[in-house]
Design an enzyme around this catalytic site. Structure first.
Site, mmCIF file in Angstrom:
data_model
loop_
_atom_site.group_PDB
_atom_site.id
_atom_site.type_symbol
_atom_site.label_atom_id
_atom_site.label_comp_id
_atom_site.label_asym_id
_atom_site.label_seq_id
_atom_site.Cartn_x
_atom_site.Cartn_y
_atom_site.Cartn_z
ATOM 1 N N ASP A 102 -4.331 4.162 -1.742
ATOM 2 C CA ASP A 102 -5.388 4.599 -0.827
ATOM 3 C C ASP A 102 -5.721 6.060 -1.073
ATOM 4 O O ASP A 102 -4.880 6.937 -0.856
ATOM 5 C CB ASP A 102 -4.932 4.410 0.621
ATOM 6 C CG ASP A 102 -4.944 2.951 1.020
ATOM 7 O OD1 ASP A 102 -5.997 2.309 0.872
ATOM 8 O OD2 ASP A 102 -3.899 2.453 1.472
ATOM 9 N N ASP A 143 -7.640 -5.668 4.117
ATOM 10 C CA ASP A 143 -6.920 -4.392 4.132
ATOM 11 C C ASP A 143 -6.894 -3.816 5.537
ATOM 12 O O ASP A 143 -7.930 -3.386 6.051
ATOM 13 C CB ASP A 143 -7.628 -3.437 3.163
ATOM 14 C CG ASP A 143 -6.892 -2.120 2.969
ATOM 15 O OD1 ASP A 143 -5.781 -1.969 3.498
ATOM 16 O OD2 ASP A 143 -7.453 -1.254 2.269
ATOM 17 N N HIS A 179 -1.439 -1.165 -4.135
ATOM 18 C CA HIS A 179 -2.680 -0.629 -3.576
ATOM 19 C C HIS A 179 -2.507 0.868 -3.338
ATOM 20 O O HIS A 179 -1.540 1.298 -2.691
ATOM 21 C CB HIS A 179 -2.946 -1.369 -2.265
ATOM 22 C CG HIS A 179 -4.232 -1.067 -1.588
ATOM 23 N ND1 HIS A 179 -5.431 -1.672 -1.932
ATOM 24 C CD2 HIS A 179 -4.515 -0.245 -0.547
ATOM 25 C CE1 HIS A 179 -6.384 -1.230 -1.137
ATOM 26 N NE2 HIS A 179 -5.868 -0.358 -0.285
ATOM 27 N N MET A 213 -12.323 -4.540 5.005
ATOM 28 C CA MET A 213 -11.466 -3.740 5.890
ATOM 29 C C MET A 213 -11.282 -4.455 7.230
ATOM 30 O O MET A 213 -12.261 -4.825 7.876
ATOM 31 C CB MET A 213 -12.087 -2.367 6.139
ATOM 32 C CG MET A 213 -12.199 -1.473 4.912
ATOM 33 S SD MET A 213 -10.651 -1.176 4.038
ATOM 34 C CE MET A 213 -9.612 -0.503 5.341
ATOM 35 N N HIS A 252 -8.194 2.218 -4.020
ATOM 36 C CA HIS A 252 -9.188 2.096 -2.947
ATOM 37 C C HIS A 252 -9.699 3.500 -2.633
ATOM 38 O O HIS A 252 -8.988 4.308 -2.050
ATOM 39 C CB HIS A 252 -8.493 1.442 -1.735
ATOM 40 C CG HIS A 252 -9.346 1.337 -0.517
ATOM 41 N ND1 HIS A 252 -8.831 1.050 0.733
ATOM 42 C CD2 HIS A 252 -10.688 1.458 -0.331
ATOM 43 C CE1 HIS A 252 -9.799 1.025 1.617
ATOM 44 N NE2 HIS A 252 -10.938 1.273 0.999
ATOM 45 N N MET A 290 -11.638 5.894 -0.625
ATOM 46 C CA MET A 290 -12.308 6.198 0.648
ATOM 47 C C MET A 290 -12.795 7.638 0.546
ATOM 48 O O MET A 290 -12.236 8.579 1.144
ATOM 49 C CB MET A 290 -11.309 6.013 1.805
ATOM 50 C CG MET A 290 -11.035 4.548 2.114
ATOM 51 S SD MET A 290 -9.506 4.280 3.023
ATOM 52 C CE MET A 290 -8.353 4.301 1.652
ATOM 53 N N MET A 324 -8.044 9.146 0.045
ATOM 54 C CA MET A 324 -8.875 9.611 1.170
ATOM 55 C C MET A 324 -9.224 11.077 0.958
ATOM 56 O O MET A 324 -8.357 11.870 0.566
ATOM 57 C CB MET A 324 -8.105 9.449 2.480
ATOM 58 C CG MET A 324 -7.626 8.024 2.722
ATOM 59 S SD MET A 324 -6.814 7.864 4.319
ATOM 60 C CE MET A 324 -6.230 6.160 4.228
ATOM 61 N N SER A 359 0.864 -1.186 0.000
ATOM 62 C CA SER A 359 0.000 0.000 0.000
ATOM 63 C C SER A 359 0.896 1.229 0.000
ATOM 64 O O SER A 359 1.582 1.512 0.981
ATOM 65 C CB SER A 359 -0.895 -0.024 1.245
ATOM 66 O OG SER A 359 -1.522 1.224 1.389
HETATM 67 C C1 DX5 Z 1 -6.391 2.141 5.699
HETATM 68 C C2 DX5 Z 1 -6.013 1.851 4.261
HETATM 69 C C3 DX5 Z 1 -5.035 0.744 4.186
HETATM 70 C C4 DX5 Z 1 -3.733 1.089 4.840
HETATM 71 C C5 DX5 Z 1 -3.201 -0.140 5.470
HETATM 72 O O1 DX5 Z 1 -7.492 2.946 5.773
HETATM 73 O O2 DX5 Z 1 -7.128 1.492 3.486
HETATM 74 O O3 DX5 Z 1 -4.829 0.304 2.856
HETATM 75 O O4 DX5 Z 1 -2.778 1.574 3.932
HETATM 76 O O5 DX5 Z 1 -2.163 0.212 6.311
HETATM 77 P P1 DX5 Z 1 -1.545 -0.852 7.326
HETATM 78 O O6 DX5 Z 1 -1.110 -2.047 6.526
HETATM 79 O O7 DX5 Z 1 -0.412 -0.106 7.950
HETATM 80 O O8 DX5 Z 1 -2.624 -1.202 8.304
HETATM 81 ZN ZN ZN Z 2 -6.741 0.530 1.441
#
Ligand code: DX5
Ligand code: ZN
Length: 222
Positions: free
Chosen positions: A40, A179, A38, A144, A74, A76, A42, A13
């Site tokens: 992320d 995840d 991956h 999640m 992903h 969010m 946000m 990620s």
């Molecule tokens: C969290 C993200 C994850 C995050 C995971 O909201 O969606 O993809 O990067 O991080 P770790 O592996 O550190 O929990």
């Molecule tokens: Zn993620």
């Protein structure tokens, strides 16, 4: 769209990568065998954090695609429909959250129309029925194992039970991703419960040698 799903796979990620050394870190992970990365995204509304957008994702795609890598985005993000066309050229798979839009069925169709695998992301409290109703529209489910928003959180202990229940209600062709909080101690639990794409940020990029950390997780994934 790329042809086959690498399964099982450990997905670095990139939100926890060293942003000033991103190209070399991603290249080294590709050389070590990583095939899916991956990303992320946000928005500061759906989750209380801000990360990265389409231009950054394009840079990730430019780094990994020539080496056979895929990009898993992903989202969010609240009401993510407006972003799909911006991310799709740089993505091979896109997941959206059940709670992010009242018309998630339409969004999943749109993701496929744009040539990406369509994923539904479920929070720890999301009822499984929401997933089962949408099974025909799905290529993968992102389960999640933390409350989304931050890397470095602890794996929620009930996740393997949820993964196993998801696997039961989903057709075999729908891939199961997990995840959050995935590291050497938790990856085997998620894998045994049916997870096939195992996302990890801190357990790779938070270690002194991310490539060695990736290799350790990949060996555990089988
Ligand atoms: C969290 C993200 C994850 C995050 C995971 O909201 O969606 O993809 O990067 O991080 P770790 O592996 O550190 O929990
Ligand atoms: Zn993620």
């Amino acid at each position: 769209m790329a042809t086959s799903n690498p399964v099982p796979a450990v997905l670095p990620s990139v939100m926890s990568a060293d942003m000033l050394a991103l190209g070399s870190q991603l290249g080294a992970l590709c050389d070590a065998g990583a095939r899916v990365f991956h990303v992320d995204v946000m928005d500061g509304h759906f989750v209380p954090n801000l990360t990265i957008g389409p231009d950054f994702t394009a840079a990730v795609a430019r780094a990994v695609r020539p080496r056979g890598g895929l990009v898993d985005v992903h989202l969010m993000v609240e009401r993510p429909g407006y972003l799909l066309e911006l991310f799709a050229p740089h993505a091979d798979a896109i997941s959206v959250h059940v709670e992010a839009d009242p018309h998630v069925h339409r969004l999943l169709g749109e993701i496929r129309r744009l040539g990406c695998r369509a994923g539904l992301a479920v929070n720890p409290g999301t009822p499984l029925g929401a997933v089962a109703e949408l099974a025909d529209e799905l290529d993968y489910v992102n389960c999640m194992s933390v409350n989304p928003g931050f890397a470095g959180q602890s794996f929620i202990g009930t996740t393997p039970v949820k993964l196993a229940r998801l696997r039961d209600v989903l057709p075999d062709r729908v891939l199961l991703e997990v995840d959050g909080g995935i590291g050497p101690a938790t990856l085997p639990l998620a894998r045994a419960a049916g997870a096939e794409w195992l996302v990890s940020a801190s357990a790779i990029f938070g270690r002194p040698d991310p490539v060695a950390a990736y290799r350790e997780l990949a060996a555990l994934a089988g």
